[in-house]
Write a protein that holds these residues in place. Structure first.
Motif, mmCIF file in Angstrom:
data_model
loop_
_atom_site.group_PDB
_atom_site.id
_atom_site.type_symbol
_atom_site.label_atom_id
_atom_site.label_comp_id
_atom_site.label_asym_id
_atom_site.label_seq_id
_atom_site.Cartn_x
_atom_site.Cartn_y
_atom_site.Cartn_z
ATOM 1 N N TRP A 199 146.524 -12.704 -26.263
ATOM 2 C CA TRP A 199 147.505 -12.803 -27.344
ATOM 3 C C TRP A 199 148.882 -13.172 -26.793
ATOM 4 O O TRP A 199 149.310 -12.624 -25.788
ATOM 5 N N ASP A 200 149.518 -14.098 -27.498
ATOM 6 C CA ASP A 200 150.911 -14.432 -27.224
ATOM 7 C C ASP A 200 151.768 -13.517 -28.096
ATOM 8 O O ASP A 200 151.790 -13.660 -29.309
ATOM 9 N N LEU A 201 152.438 -12.565 -27.464
ATOM 10 C CA LEU A 201 153.151 -11.545 -28.243
ATOM 11 C C LEU A 201 154.450 -12.101 -28.826
ATOM 12 O O LEU A 201 154.919 -11.637 -29.865
ATOM 13 N N THR A 202 155.024 -13.077 -28.162
ATOM 14 C CA THR A 202 156.267 -13.654 -28.656
ATOM 15 C C THR A 202 156.013 -14.455 -29.935
ATOM 16 O O THR A 202 156.726 -14.323 -30.928
ATOM 17 N N ALA A 203 154.953 -15.246 -29.904
ATOM 18 C CA ALA A 203 154.629 -16.060 -31.070
ATOM 19 C C ALA A 203 153.753 -15.311 -32.070
ATOM 20 O O ALA A 203 153.448 -15.835 -33.130
ATOM 21 N N ALA A 204 153.300 -14.091 -31.671
ATOM 22 C CA ALA A 204 152.409 -13.286 -32.522
ATOM 23 C C ALA A 204 151.141 -14.062 -32.889
ATOM 24 O O ALA A 204 150.787 -14.199 -34.057
ATOM 25 N N LYS A 205 150.505 -14.611 -31.870
ATOM 26 C CA LYS A 205 149.321 -15.453 -32.095
ATOM 27 C C LYS A 205 148.250 -15.193 -31.047
ATOM 28 O O LYS A 205 148.556 -14.818 -29.914
ATOM 29 N N GLU A 206 147.014 -15.462 -31.436
ATOM 30 C CA GLU A 206 145.935 -15.446 -30.458
ATOM 31 C C GLU A 206 145.970 -16.769 -29.685
ATOM 32 O O GLU A 206 146.099 -17.829 -30.274
ATOM 33 N N MET A 207 145.887 -16.691 -28.355
ATOM 34 C CA MET A 207 145.941 -17.927 -27.548
ATOM 35 C C MET A 207 144.557 -18.421 -27.186
ATOM 36 O O MET A 207 144.294 -19.611 -27.117
ATOM 37 N N THR A 208 143.682 -17.504 -26.847
ATOM 38 C CA THR A 208 142.331 -17.903 -26.467
ATOM 39 C C THR A 208 141.406 -16.710 -26.637
ATOM 40 O O THR A 208 141.853 -15.569 -26.664
ATOM 41 N N ALA A 209 140.146 -17.007 -26.786
ATOM 42 C CA ALA A 209 139.149 -15.950 -26.921
ATOM 43 C C ALA A 209 137.822 -16.469 -26.407
ATOM 44 O O ALA A 209 137.558 -17.674 -26.473
ATOM 45 N N LEU A 210 137.022 -15.570 -25.856
ATOM 46 C CA LEU A 210 135.748 -16.003 -25.297
ATOM 47 C C LEU A 210 134.793 -14.826 -25.296
ATOM 48 O O LEU A 210 135.209 -13.675 -25.126
ATOM 49 N N ALA A 211 133.525 -15.108 -25.507
ATOM 50 C CA ALA A 211 132.517 -14.060 -25.423
ATOM 51 C C ALA A 211 131.381 -14.571 -24.572
ATOM 52 O O ALA A 211 131.062 -15.763 -24.606
ATOM 53 N N PHE A 212 130.801 -13.713 -23.772
ATOM 54 C CA PHE A 212 129.636 -14.124 -23.009
ATOM 55 C C PHE A 212 128.759 -12.943 -22.650
ATOM 56 O O PHE A 212 129.142 -11.782 -22.793
ATOM 57 N N THR A 213 127.542 -13.291 -22.198
ATOM 58 C CA THR A 213 126.526 -12.288 -21.917
ATOM 59 C C THR A 213 126.035 -12.471 -20.491
ATOM 60 O O THR A 213 125.877 -13.600 -20.041
ATOM 61 N N THR A 214 125.818 -11.355 -19.811
ATOM 62 C CA THR A 214 125.348 -11.449 -18.424
ATOM 63 C C THR A 214 124.587 -10.178 -18.083
ATOM 64 O O THR A 214 124.436 -9.283 -18.925
#
Lengths: 445, 158
Positions: free
Chosen positions: A127-142
């Motif tokens: 999360w970009d706290l200054t812009a109050a936005k999500e910047m990236t997200a990822l999910a994975f399995t291992t």
């Protein structure tokens, strides 16, 4: 190791690709590291036991590894979790940005994990706290035993998003582990994760081993072994433990490295006392002589496009660095500064050559452009040498030895790293004394 | 004429002083000439009066007058003991990069081997191995230790 982590991009979270307000300037030193909050990953209560893994602590452990990785870059300042204001699971859903800004964080990492059917499912958000936005997200399995690598892969993804360059956390370092008194040193090949975890010894210490180097594809290592008291370049598969001597040379072969495509080994061969540079194709076994000069030619290293080779030679009297085409033609000396120069290593980005310089009894690690201009000395010491590049070309790892007393006491050898900015010099944690480090490529690439 | 003789004398004195001062810079201590070790502290013997090693200057593999004398004694000894084979181990001090030092040790060992061969010892009887800076005889970090470590050592193999 190559396919242990299967990236199942079951990612249905929205990735915000718009330009973020926060960015990290990687071209200068760590004068103003970015404050980042790494929330412990929330452990799903439906998680099942897996072997002796301490599942309850897994979320904290992963976030701690991420924090240490970020701290080690010198570019980030991971905040203490005692100051965190939101519970991990709630923050992961949607952080209260103003609360996190209150503790001066500019970026926030949240995540959760679940172990089910002997699989570890992880997702994280930046999360970009200054812009109050999500910047990236990822999910994975291992597989759950890979949880440390999960932490490194998350670190790489966040680093890439914030700096705009490739990460270097999901990597390993191979080196020579040293023990015993200085005049009876026992040396073994050892490998560890970039952060010092998971140390494994690859040889027993029965024979002297030196200068291990990774293949860009990670499975193979080339090194010098004095097996049966015949110093020769060997090839070792670190997964299977299989090893073989490289080529059939009637004398010492040494100073090996892989070509950037991993298909050739370049090395020195000493014939009647004179060392020249040769390559051997690992598939066809064809040996090519690259230099033919009555001086010492050694420490060769390919440019990343494979078209050029830098090496060191004393053909002008003392050790200096030269560049030639990969067929041995067009040899040019590139170092003309005061002192002697050795161990040139071409940057994976192609723009710089790292080297060791010796002048007036001091040893320096430095970088210069590939034509020898723009020399910058990064660190000075009593003895240090053998820089090896991080895969993104931003950090050098090398080894440093201390001055010893009249009986050899006080001697030690350790691995150190430094940014090419000249900032952020750090001693690496190794279980034993260590030398001759070589940094792997990204494992998950 | 008198003036000329005086001038000559002055010049002689100046010249002599120069030579003396040159000697005093070349001979720093009892056991070093330039930076080549000349002592016997670390030396072993192949036989009575036959030293097993010779010493080198920093970054050099050329044989000094003393080294040549030692190697001629070794050659004489090897001519007498026709069935004896040897390995010459080449070494460097700790003040150089590892890979260059391996090459330098190899060159030093071969310099000694070539000299023995010119004195009639078959190359088949002499193998060489370089240890670079890996096997110091003196583990100290001092100019004296480094001079003792820049060496080639002739070792009997049978």
């Amino acid at each position: 190791m190559k396919k242990i982590i299967v990236f199942l991009i079951i990612n249905c979270l929205i990735i915000n690709t718009s330009k973020a307000l926060i960015e990290v300037d990687i071209t200068r030193g760590n004068l103003d590291p970015l404050p980042i909050a790494i929330s412990p990953l929330h452990v799903d209560i439906k998680s099942e036991d897996y072997k002796d893994l301490k599942i309850k602590e897994l979320g904290d452990n992963i976030s701690e590894i991420i924090g240490r990785n970020f701290k080690s870059t010198g570019l980030f300042n991971p905040l203490k979790k005692e100051a965190f204001v939101q519970k991990p699971d709630i923050a992961h859903l949607k952080p209260r940005f103003e609360d996190w800004r209150l503790i001066k964080a500019q970026a926030l990492v949240t995540g959760k994990l679940l172990i089910k059917d002997e699989k570890l499912k992880v997702e994280f958000r930046l999360w970009d706290l200054t812009a109050a936005k999500e910047m990236t997200a990822l999910a994975f399995t291992t597989t759950p035993s890979n949880w440390r690598r999960v932490a490194h892969i998350i670190s790489d993804k966040i680093y890439e998003r914030l700096t705009g360059e490739e990460g270097y956390f999901d990597t390993r370092i191979i080196y020579v582990s040293e023990s015993g008194p200085k005049d009876q040193r026992v040396k073994k090949l050892a490998i560890m994760d970039q952060d010092g975890a998971n140390t494994k010894y690859l040889t027993l210490g029965n024979e002297l081993v030196l200068t291990p180097r990774f293949n860009p594809n990670n499975q193979l290592v080339t090194y010098l072994s004095y097996f049966r008291n015949m110093p020769r370049v060997y090839l070792l598969d670190i997964e299977t433990g299989m090893q073989e001597v490289v080529g059939n040379f009637p004398g010492m072969t040494f100073a090996p490295r892989f070509s950037p495509d991993g298909k050739k080994i370049i090395m020195s061969f000493a014939e009647d006392g004179n060392s020249d540079i040769y390559t051997m194709d690992l598939e066809t076994r064809v040996v090519e002589r690259i230099t033919n000069h009555s001086s010492i030619d050694t420490s060769p290293s390919f440019s990343p496009d494979g078209k050029y080779i830098c090496f060191n030679s004393d053909r002008s009297g003392l050790q200096q660095i030269y560049v030639m085409r990969s067929d041995g033609s067009d040899v040019k000396r590139i170092t003309f500064g005061k002192g002697i120069y050795g161990t040139p290593v071409w940057s994976p980005r192609g723009d710089l050559i790292a080297f060791t310089k010796v002048r007036k009894g001091k040893f320096y690690i430095g970088v210069m452009r590939t034509d020898g201009s723009g020399e910058r000395l990064l660190t000075e010491n009593f003895y240090q040498e053998a820089p090896s590049w991080s895969p993104n070309g931003r950090v050098l790892v090398f080894y440093r030895e201390t001055k010893s007393g009249s009986k050899g006491e006080g001697f030690s050898a350790k691995l150190w790293s430094i940014d090419i900015t000249g900032y952020n010099e750090r001693k690496l944690t190794t279980k034993t004394d260590a030398s001759d480090p070589s940094w792997s490529s990204l494992l998950s690439k | 004429m008198i003036f000329n003789t005086n001038l000559k004398n002055v010049l002689l004195v100046v010249f002599a002083t120069l030579i003396l001062s040159a000697c005093s810079t070349a001979k720093k201590s009892g056991n070093l000439e330039g930076d080549v070790y000349t002592g016997k502290e670390t030396v072993k013997y192949l036989a009575s009066g036959v030293p097993d090693r010779v010493f080198f200057a920093t970054n050099k593999s050329s044989l000094t007058t003393a080294s040549r004398a030692t190697l001629r004694k070794q050659a004489k000894f090897l001519r007498k003991n026709k069935k004896l084979n040897v390995t010459i181990e080449g070494h460097a001090d700790e003040r150089g990069t590892r890979e260059y030092n391996l090459a330098l040790g190899e060159r030093r060992a071969n310099a000694a081997r070539d000299y023995l061969m010119t004195y009639g010892i078959s190359g088949k009887r002499i193998s060489v191995i370089s240890y670079g800076k890996e096997k110091p005889v003196n583990p100290a970090s001092s100019p004296l230790a480094w001079s003792q470590n820049r060496r080639s050592v002739t070792v009997k193999v049978n």
